[in-house]
Motif scaffolding. Structure first.
Motif, PDB file in Angstrom:
ATOM      1  N   ASP A 243       0.902  -1.065   0.176  1.00  0.00           N
ATOM      2  CA  ASP A 243       0.210   0.053  -0.185  1.00  0.00           C
ATOM      3  C   ASP A 243       0.928   1.313   0.091  1.00  0.00           C
ATOM      4  N   ALA A 244       2.230   0.856  -0.382  1.00  0.00           N
ATOM      5  CA  ALA A 244       3.091   2.357  -0.435  1.00  0.00           C
ATOM      6  C   ALA A 244       2.516   3.411  -1.385  1.00  0.00           C
ATOM      7  N   LEU A 245       2.544   4.585  -0.961  1.00  0.00           N
ATOM      8  CA  LEU A 245       2.319   5.608  -1.896  1.00  0.00           C
ATOM      9  C   LEU A 245       3.735   6.134  -2.139  1.00  0.00           C
ATOM     10  N   ALA A 246       3.598   7.133  -3.188  1.00  0.00           N
ATOM     11  CA  ALA A 246       4.993   7.855  -3.586  1.00  0.00           C
ATOM     12  C   ALA A 246       5.582   8.377  -2.415  1.00  0.00           C
ATOM     13  N   ASP A 247       4.974   8.969  -1.500  1.00  0.00           N
ATOM     14  CA  ASP A 247       5.842   9.564  -0.551  1.00  0.00           C
ATOM     15  C   ASP A 247       6.605   8.534   0.575  1.00  0.00           C
ATOM     16  N   ARG A 248       5.980   7.248   0.635  1.00  0.00           N
ATOM     17  CA  ARG A 248       6.699   6.303   1.464  1.00  0.00           C
ATOM     18  C   ARG A 248       8.028   5.933   0.593  1.00  0.00           C
ATOM     19  N   TYR A 249       7.970   5.562  -0.596  1.00  0.00           N
ATOM     20  CA  TYR A 249       9.022   5.348  -1.566  1.00  0.00           C
ATOM     21  C   TYR A 249      10.048   6.412  -1.221  1.00  0.00           C
ATOM     22  N   GLU A 250       9.507   7.646  -1.372  1.00  0.00           N
ATOM     23  CA  GLU A 250      10.409   8.867  -1.420  1.00  0.00           C
ATOM     24  C   GLU A 250      11.177   8.730   0.100  1.00  0.00           C
ATOM     25  N   GLN A 251      10.476   8.621   1.198  1.00  0.00           N
ATOM     26  CA  GLN A 251      11.262   8.368   2.359  1.00  0.00           C
ATOM     27  C   GLN A 251      12.310   7.589   2.524  1.00  0.00           C
ATOM     28  N   ALA A 252      11.843   6.175   1.945  1.00  0.00           N
ATOM     29  CA  ALA A 252      12.826   5.222   2.073  1.00  0.00           C
ATOM     30  C   ALA A 252      14.040   5.299   1.150  1.00  0.00           C
ATOM     31  N   ILE A 253      13.709   5.747   0.017  1.00  0.00           N
ATOM     32  CA  ILE A 253      14.906   6.017  -0.882  1.00  0.00           C
ATOM     33  C   ILE A 253      15.584   7.144  -0.621  1.00  0.00           C
TER      34      ILE A 253
ATOM     35  N   THR B 127       5.442   7.962  -8.224  1.00  0.00           N
ATOM     36  CA  THR B 127       6.732   7.280  -7.536  1.00  0.00           C
ATOM     37  C   THR B 127       7.644   7.644  -8.719  1.00  0.00           C
ATOM     38  N   ALA B 128       7.477   7.368  -9.929  1.00  0.00           N
ATOM     39  CA  ALA B 128       8.548   7.834 -10.783  1.00  0.00           C
ATOM     40  C   ALA B 128       9.139   9.203 -10.997  1.00  0.00           C
ATOM     41  N   SER B 129       8.347  10.281 -10.735  1.00  0.00           N
ATOM     42  CA  SER B 129       8.682  11.476 -10.580  1.00  0.00           C
ATOM     43  C   SER B 129       9.675  11.617  -9.167  1.00  0.00           C
ATOM     44  N   VAL B 130       9.167  10.921  -8.203  1.00  0.00           N
ATOM     45  CA  VAL B 130      10.061  11.250  -6.890  1.00  0.00           C
ATOM     46  C   VAL B 130      11.365  10.430  -7.049  1.00  0.00           C
ATOM     47  N   ILE B 131      11.456   9.483  -7.937  1.00  0.00           N
ATOM     48  CA  ILE B 131      12.809   8.805  -8.020  1.00  0.00           C
ATOM     49  C   ILE B 131      13.749   9.803  -8.887  1.00  0.00           C
TER      50      ILE B 131
ATOM     51  N   ALA C 248      17.169  11.312  -7.615  1.00  0.00           N
ATOM     52  CA  ALA C 248      18.408  10.890  -8.321  1.00  0.00           C
ATOM     53  C   ALA C 248      19.343  12.183  -8.581  1.00  0.00           C
ATOM     54  N   LYS C 249      18.562  13.381  -8.771  1.00  0.00           N
ATOM     55  CA  LYS C 249      18.990  14.605  -8.942  1.00  0.00           C
ATOM     56  C   LYS C 249      19.865  14.848  -7.680  1.00  0.00           C
ATOM     57  N   LYS C 250      19.291  14.748  -6.612  1.00  0.00           N
ATOM     58  CA  LYS C 250      19.880  15.253  -5.320  1.00  0.00           C
ATOM     59  C   LYS C 250      21.095  14.351  -4.930  1.00  0.00           C
ATOM     60  N   HIS C 251      20.829  13.003  -5.311  1.00  0.00           N
ATOM     61  CA  HIS C 251      21.997  12.222  -4.620  1.00  0.00           C
ATOM     62  C   HIS C 251      23.004  11.621  -5.839  1.00  0.00           C
ATOM     63  N   PRO C 252      24.317  11.633  -5.278  1.00  0.00           N
ATOM     64  CA  PRO C 252      25.151  11.236  -6.377  1.00  0.00           C
ATOM     65  C   PRO C 252      25.211   9.695  -6.855  1.00  0.00           C
ATOM     66  N   LYS C 253      24.688   8.814  -5.901  1.00  0.00           N
ATOM     67  CA  LYS C 253      24.670   7.448  -6.335  1.00  0.00           C
ATOM     68  C   LYS C 253      23.698   7.012  -7.249  1.00  0.00           C
ATOM     69  N   PRO C 254      24.166   5.812  -7.796  1.00  0.00           N
ATOM     70  CA  PRO C 254      23.383   5.564  -9.069  1.00  0.00           C
ATOM     71  C   PRO C 254      22.221   4.943  -8.475  1.00  0.00           C
TER      72      PRO C 254
ATOM     73  N   ILE D 126       8.428   8.592 -17.670  1.00  0.00           N
ATOM     74  CA  ILE D 126       8.922   9.681 -16.776  1.00  0.00           C
ATOM     75  C   ILE D 126      10.387   9.386 -16.284  1.00  0.00           C
ATOM     76  N   LEU D 127      10.554   8.078 -16.068  1.00  0.00           N
ATOM     77  CA  LEU D 127      12.140   7.586 -15.781  1.00  0.00           C
ATOM     78  C   LEU D 127      12.808   8.073 -17.029  1.00  0.00           C
ATOM     79  N   ASN D 128      12.592   7.465 -18.352  1.00  0.00           N
ATOM     80  CA  ASN D 128      13.291   7.444 -19.254  1.00  0.00           C
ATOM     81  C   ASN D 128      13.520   9.134 -19.230  1.00  0.00           C
ATOM     82  N   ALA D 129      12.486  10.010 -19.341  1.00  0.00           N
ATOM     83  CA  ALA D 129      12.849  11.271 -19.621  1.00  0.00           C
ATOM     84  C   ALA D 129      13.777  11.873 -18.528  1.00  0.00           C
ATOM     85  N   ALA D 130      13.845  11.321 -17.296  1.00  0.00           N
ATOM     86  CA  ALA D 130      14.842  11.748 -16.394  1.00  0.00           C
ATOM     87  C   ALA D 130      15.804  11.054 -16.446  1.00  0.00           C
TER      88      ALA D 130
END
Lengths: 720, 720
Positions: free
Chosen positions: A368-378, A405-409, A413-419, A436-440
Motif C-alpha cells: 500500500d506504499a504511496l509515492a511519499d513512502r517510497y520517497e522517504q525510504a529512498i 513514484t517515478a517523479s519522486v525517483i 536521483a538529482k539530489k544524490h550522487p549514487k546510481p 517519466i523515468l526515461n525522460a529523467a
C-alpha cells in the motif's frame, strides 16, 4: 586539441558529395541526402547524378570531376560494378575519405570478392580511407551529421557504438528513439574492406580522449560494439586496454557455435576453442562481453544514464516481497552484495515506514506504499554509507502511484550522487512511469533480474578498472627475452617442417624440454631388451616403456605406455609387448615407431600446461588438471601469453587443480614455483613461428619438484 | 462431468458475501465488490457492513447472520483481529468456503502468527476451506468472477496461474492487459494458512482434467506458478506428474541464495543444497523451472498462444544476417537444432528470393525484403518436412514493411499447423507490428535469444512428455521393500539416538554396511600393536590404520588415516602415531577415540554415494566423484529416492565419474553393476526415520568389484 587525426575529414567533414544521389524518395541515394540535410549538417552537400537537375533542392553535378571544390567526404550509393571507376574520379579530385553504402561485394560470393579486392588495392595505392562497403554509414552528434540511410540517432548522449551490421544499427536507432537513450557516435562497418573497428577506436581515442574531462555526467564515454569478426586482435586489445581505463566497453560477438564446430587438431585445441580465447582476452583488458542482444540494449541504457557504482553493495526498495527475495538471489549470482543497513539508518526508516514493513535490506515498503513512502525510504537509504547503488522495484498494486513514484525517483536521483536504477514490473499501467523515468534518464528495466545483471556487469568493469590502477602495467604484446639456446630448437623445428611433418616425435620434444632446462626424467630410445635392462640398472626401477612416433599424439590410446615396471621379468614382458605392437602399427601406418624407456617419477599431482597460437590474439597459455583427469574435470584455464610468474600464479589459483596443489585440506603445498617456472620457460618457445602449439601433459608436481613427463608439439602449417 | 469437487463452491460460487464491503471507492472492501459485479459474475452478491445501507447499489446486511440465504463463498476484507469472530458467524450460517484478503497475520510476526494459528484451528474444526489470508483473491474466466482487489484478467485464454504473491499477480494482470495474453484461472495464495498450491492443482485436475479435449487450440491448459515455498513436496510432485503428461507447467521459486547460506552440517549437505533438490525434483516430473520473472512472462506468452513443436528443428527467417548468426548460437545452446532444408525446398526458395539471399538455414531474406518476400519464404519453409517450428526475425530497416509483415505472419500462422514465433527488434517502429502479432496471438519477443530460450524450454517439456509415454511408470513415493535384517540396524540407530548423538562411529557404520551385505574390507578395532599385527597377518598387507570416534566426520582432516602399511616396522610407527594422536584428541574432546585397522583394498576409481532426507521432497540419492576429488570436481548428481538400478545407471551416466567408470578411452569398464547394487542397498536405509543421511565416500570401484570403504551416518535430530 591534439593534431588532426587522419580520419577527421571522414567523421567531421566540411563538405560531402553523394555519388548516386536520387530524386526517388525510397532510394538509398535519396534518403542519404535527406538524412544529411535534416540532421543539421552545417557543411556543403553536393549531389552527384548525371540524370538529375536537383535532389531535395540541391543542384546536382553530372560527375565527380565536375564538382566546384574538393569535398572532404564522398558517400557512394551506386551499383557495385561502377564503384572502382568512381573511386578513380574521386581520387583524382583529391577526396581521400569515402563511405561505400552499396552492397554486392564480398557478401555475395566470388564475383563480389573480386570487386572488393580491386577496391582495396586501389584504396591502398591512393591512400584512401574507405568505410564499408555494404554498410549503413555513420552518425555523429557533436559535428552533427546523419550519414546513414537509416533513422539515425534522435537523442544525443555520450554513448559511442560500432556495429558491423547495419540491421542491428537500425534496431538500436528505433530503440533509441523510443527510450531516449542518446548516442554521440554510431559507426557501421559493413565488410570492413579498408577501415575496421580498431581504426574507429583509435580515432575516438585520439580526437576526444575517452574519459577526458569533457565527458558528460558519468565522466566517461561508453563504447558498445557489435562485431562478427575482429580484424586485428592485438591492436584491438591494445586500444581496448587504453579505453577501458576510463570508459566502459561492452561487446557482442556471435558465432560461438561455429567456433565449436571447428575440427580439433589436438586435445589442447578442444579445450581452448577460439570463443573461449576471445572471452578471456576481453576479460583481461576489461571489456564486458554480452551474451545476447538484450545485454547490449540493457548496458547501453545503463552506461548512457548512470555512472558506475563505486562498490558492489546494493540496497533494494520494493513494494512487494516476492520480487525483493528474487532480487537477493540474483544480486548474489551477479557478483554484487546486499548492503547492510546500519542502526541509525534503521531507526530513520522505522520513523517513516509502517510497522509491518521489512527494514532489513531488501526493504519492503509494503503493497500500500504511496509515492511519499517510497520517497522517504529512498532518500534515507541514499544517505546510508554502506550503500553503493539503489534498486527500486515497483509492482502496480491497487494503491500504487506509478507516475508519482517515478517523479519522486527522478527528483531524488538529482539530489544524490549514487546510481539508482528501477524495475517497474507490468504492462500498460507502468508504461507512463517508465516514460517519466526515461525522460529523467533513470535506467528502468522490465524485470529485476535484467536490472541487476546489467548493474553487475557495470560493477565488474568498475572493479576491474580500480584493480588496474594498483596493478603493475601489463604488456600484452611483448615476447619473453630470447633464449640463448634457441638455435638448436630452431634447427629441430625447421628440419621437421621441411619433412612436411605436423608434429615432433618424443625424442625431439624431449630434446627441446632439455634445452629449456626443464626437469625431465631420464629417457632413452632402446632397440633391444638388453639396452632397456642396462638403462634400468643405471637410473633405477621403476621405469616406463613407451612407443614413440611422429604423429602418434595420444599414445595412451593405443596401449603404447606401460608404467610401473620394477623387475627384470616385467621389463621383458613389457618390451616384447611393445615390440609386437610397434611392428603391427608400423605396418598400418607410414611412419616408423621406436621404443622409448623412461625413469618413472614419483607420484604427484598431474597438471596440463601448454602454449598455443591463436589466429586473432597471438598466443595463449593453458593450465589445468592433467593426465586422465584433463577431460573429466574440464578445468583448463587460459590466458593471453606471455605472462610472468605471478600472473600465472593467479591463473593457477582459479583452477581446481590449483586448489589441490596449494595443499588441499591443510596438507603441505606442492612445488608450485617449479610448475610456474615450467610455464615461463615454455612461453619462450613462442619465438618460434614454426611452432603452433606445445603441450606438456602431465607435468607431475610433487611436494619438491615438477617433473616434465610428456610433451607434444604441433607445427604450424608450412603455407603460412 | 466428474462428481463435484469440494472446492467447487469456492471457485464457482452461485452466491458471494463480502464481509467488510465499503462505500469508500479506494478501500479494498469497495474494490472487491466492484470487481465482482463488473466481471460479469452471474450469481448473487451480498455486501456485509453494519454501517452502510448499500454498496454500489446492492443492499448491505449488518452482519453475516442477517443474510437471506447461505452464500457459497464468503470474502473477508476486515481487520485481522475481528476475523475469527466473523468466521464463527460464517460457519454458523453454513458457508464453508472463505477467501481472506486481509493482511496482519503470519507475515507481521508473533501476534499475527497467533491469530493465524487460531483461524487454522477453527477452520480445521469446522471443515472450512480458506484461501489466504493476506492474498489478492482469485479470478476465473469460465464461471466469470474477478474476486480480487486487483485489475484482474482482461483477456480470457487457457493459462492457469497460481501466485503466492499478490504483487506478482498485479504485474501479470497489467502485462496481460497490455499484451492480450489470456488466462482461464488466476489464484493467489497469500499465507497458505489452509489451502495451498496442491489443493488448487488437485481441484483443477479434478474439475477440468488438464489437457482434456475441451482445452483450446493447443490441446493443453498450461499452469504457471510463482511459489516462495512448497507446502507438501510429495503431493506437489504427484500432481505435477499427472498434469505435465498433458499440459506444461512452469514455475519460479526464489530463495536460492538463502538456501545456500544455510549452515552445512556435513560435506554431503554442502553438495546438495535444497535448491538443487528442488530443481532436480521439478526436472524429474517434467516441470520447467524459470530462472527469472522474464522467463515466467515469456513462457506465459508462448504457452498461451502456441502449441509445443513436435521436434527440435527450427527454421530461422531474418532480414538481417547478424541476428540470424546469433540465433544459431542460441539455438544450439538451448537444446534445439537448425533444421536442414532439403533440395526441393531450396529450389522453391531460390525462385522467390534474390540471388544474394542466404538459402541455408538461417535464411536471410536480405535487408530490402518487403512483406511479400517474407511471405514467400515463410510459406515455403512451413511446408518443409524437416522444420518443426519457424522463428521470424525482423529489424526495422529502411524498406522494411513492419505492419504488413506482421499481418503476413498472422495469416500464415492460421494456414499452417506448425508453431511460429517472432522477434521484431527495435522500439517505436516495431510496436505497431507487435500489436498486430499480439492480436493474432503470435508470440513475439524483443530479442531473438528470449524467443529461442522460451522455445527451448517448451521443447524440453514436449520431449520429456514423449519420453514418459514410452518409459515405464515411475513411482515417486514408494519405498523399497523392507529388509529382514532391519531390526539390528534399528537397534544401533535407536541406541545412538538415545545417547543424543548426531552421528554413528565407524564401527556402527561398518556393522550397518555389513548387514546390508556390502563388500567392506576386513576391519577391527585394535587396542594394542600386537592386535594390529595379528590382524595384518590374518588378512594380509597392506593395511590402513584409522582413528574412529563419534562426531569425527572428516577423519582425513586431522591426520587420522595412515594407508599403505606393508611392513611390521611401518605398522609399529603408524600405530604409535595414531595412539599419540588419539590421546591428544581425547583430551580436547569429550568423546573416546579408538584405533581401527582395515584391509587396504586394491586401487580403483573412488566414488561418492549417499542418501539424504530432504525436508520438502522426502529423500534423495547422491552420486559423484569421491575421495579428494569430490570437492574439486564438483561432480555430484542427485535424484529423488528411491530409484531402481537402471534409473541409477542413467544418473551415473550423467556424472563425470560415470564416464571414467564406463571405460575411459576404450579401456575396460569398471564394476558398475556392483556400484549400483551398493546404492540400491543403501536406499533400504531410508526406512529408518532416525537416519538423516548416510554417505559412503569412497566406494572404491575396481574392474571386478565395488569396495565400500568409509561410511558416515548422520542421525535425525531427536525432536522430530
Amino acid at each position: 586539441m591534439p593534431a588532426a587525426h587522419h580520419l577527421r575529414p571522414l567523421f567531421q567533414p566540411l563538405s560531402v558529395a553523394v555519388v548516386g544521389a536520387s530524386r526517388e524518395e525510397k532510394k538509398l541515394g535519396h534518403i542519404i541526402v535527406r538524412n544529411i540535410i535534416e540532421s543539421g549538417f552545417e557543411g556543403k552537400v553536393f549531389p552527384v547524378n548525371p540524370k538529375a537537375e536537383a535532389v531535395r533542392g540541391l543542384s546536382c553535378y553530372p560527375e565527380y570531376s565536375a564538382l566546384p571544390e574538393t569535398p572532404d567526404l564522398a558517400i557512394i550509393a551506386i551499383p557495385a560494378a561502377f564503384i572502382l571507376k568512381t573511386l578513380e574520379q574521386i581520387s583524382k579530385k583529391g577526396t581521400k575519405h569515402v563511405v561505400i553504402l552499396s552492397a554486392g561485394f564480398k557478401e555475395i560470393g566470388d564475383e563480389g570478392i573480386k570487386l572488393e579486392a580491386e577496391i582495396v588495392e586501389y584504396a591502398s595505392k591512393k591512400g584512401m580511407y574507405i568505410l564499408g562497403p555494404n554498410c549503413l554509414g555513420f552518425v555523429t552528434a557533436r559535428h552533427p551529421i546523419n550519414a546513414t540511410f537509416g533513422q539515425g540517432i534522435e537523442n544525443t548522449g555520450n554513448l559511442r557504438f560500432i556495429s558491423q551490421s547495419g540491421a542491428i544499427a537500425t534496431s538500436i536507432f528505433d530503440w533509441s528513439a523510443f527510450t531516449g537513450v542518446g548516442f554521440s557516435d554510431f559507426v557501421t562497418l559493413g565488410n570492413k574492406a579498408v577501415l575496421a573497428e580498431h581504426d574507429i577506436l583509435e580515432y575516438w581515442l585520439h580526437e576526444t580522449p575517452l574519459g577526458s574531462s569533457d565527458a558528460e555526467l558519468q565522466g566517461y564515454h561508453p563504447v558498445g560494439l557489435y562485431l562478427e569478426s575482429i580484424t586485428d586482435g592485438k591492436k584491438f586489445l591494445e586500444l581496448a586496454q587504453k579505453i577501458t581505463k576510463n570508459s566502459p566497453m561492452f561487446m557482442i560477438k556471435p558465432g560461438k557455435s561455429d567456433a565449436a564446430k571447428k575440427a580439433m587438431q589436438s586435445h589442447t585445441g578442444s579445450l581452448a576453442g577460439d570463443d573461449v580465447v576471445l572471452s578471456q582476452a576481453l576479460d583481461e583488458v576489461g571489456v564486458i562481453r554480452c551474451e545476447g542482444l538484450e545485454d547490449v540494449f540493457d548496458l547501453s541504457r545503463l552506461f548512457a544514464w548512470t555512472k558506475a557504482p563505486t562498490g558492489p553493495r546494493i540496497a533494494v526498495i520494493s513494494n512487494a516481497g516476492g520480487p525483493a527475495v528474487m532480487s537477493s538471489d540474483i544480486i548474489a549470482a551477479e557478483g554484487l552484495e546486499l548492503a547492510e543497513i546500519d542502526a541509525a539508518t534503521h531507526r530513520k526508516l522505522e520513523k517513516h515506514l509502517p510497522r509491518a514493513a521489512s527494514l532489513v535490506n531488501p526493504i519492503d515498503v509494503l503493497g500500500d506504499a504511496l509515492a511519499d513512502r517510497y520517497e522517504q525510504a529512498i532518500d534515507t537509504i541514499f544517505d546510508e554509507a554502506s550503500v553503493d547503488a539503489v534498486l527500486v522495484l515497483l509492482t502496480p498494486q491497487v494503491m500504487t502511484q506509478i507516475e508519482e513514484t517515478a517523479s519522486v525517483i527522478a527528483r531524488l536521483a538529482k539530489k544524490h550522487p549514487k546510481p539508482i536504477i528501477c524495475s517497474f514490473m507490468g504492462g500498460s499501467q507502468i508504461l507512463k512511469g517508465e516514460e517519466i523515468l526515461n525522460a529523467a534518464h533513470i535506467p528502468s528495466f522490465r524485470f529485476p533480474e535484467r536490472a541487476i545483471r546489467a548493474l553487475g556487469k557495470m560493477w565488474w568493469w568498475q572493479n576491474w578498472r580500480t584493480e588496474q590502477e594498483f596493478a603493475p602495467a601489463k604488456k600484452i604484446t611483448s615476447a619473453p627475452t630470447k633464449n640463448l639456446t634457441t638455435n638448436h630448437i630452431s634447427k629441430i623445428l625447421k628440419t621437421a617442417q621441411k619433412q612436411k611433418r605436423t608434429t615432433l616425435d618424443n625424442f625431439e620434444t624431449n630434446t627441446i624440454l632439455d634445452i629449456l632446462g626443464l626437469n625431465t626424467p631420464h629417457t632413452a630410445v632402446v632397440k633391444s631388451f638388453e639396452e632397456a635392462e642396462l638403462f634400468t640398472k643405471n637410473v633405477g626401477a621403476p621405469v616406463v616403456l613407451k612407443l614413440s612416433a611422429p604423429g602418434l599424439l595420444h599414445k595412451a590410446d593405443v596401449g603404447g605406455v606401460i608404467a610401473g615396471i620394477r623387475t627384470r621379468d616385467e621389463l621383458k614382458k613389457a618390451f616384447s609387448r611393445l615390440e609386437t605392437a610397434s611392428k603391427k602399427l608400423s605396418k598400418k601406418q607410414d611412419f616408423s615407431i621406436q621404443i622409448q624407456i623412461q625413469q618413472q617419477v614419483e607420484s604427484g599431482i598431474e597438471v596440463l600446461v601448454g602454449i598455443k597460437r591463436d589466429p586473432t590474439f597471438g598466443s595463449i597459455v593453458l593450465i589445468g588438471a592433467g593426465g586422465s583427469l584433463a577431460e573429466m574435470v574440464g578445468d583448463t584455464q587460459i590466458t593471453l601469453a606471455p605472462k610472468n610468474s605471478s600472473e600465472l600464479k593467479r591463473l593457477l589459483g582459479s583452477t581446481k587443480i590449483g586448489t589441490l596443489l596449494s595443499g588441499y585440506r591443510g596438507s603441505k603445498a606442492y612445488a608450485i614455483d617449479q610448475l610456474l617456472e615450467v610455464i615461463v620457460q615454455l612461453q619462450s618457445l613462442l619465438h618460434h613461428d614454426q611452432l603452433s602449439e606445445f603441450e606438456i601433459n602431465p607435468v607431475i608436481v610433487t611436494k619438491d619438484t615438477a617433473w616434465v613427463v610428456d610433451g607434444k608439439a604441433v607445427l604450424s602449417s608450412t603455407d603460412s
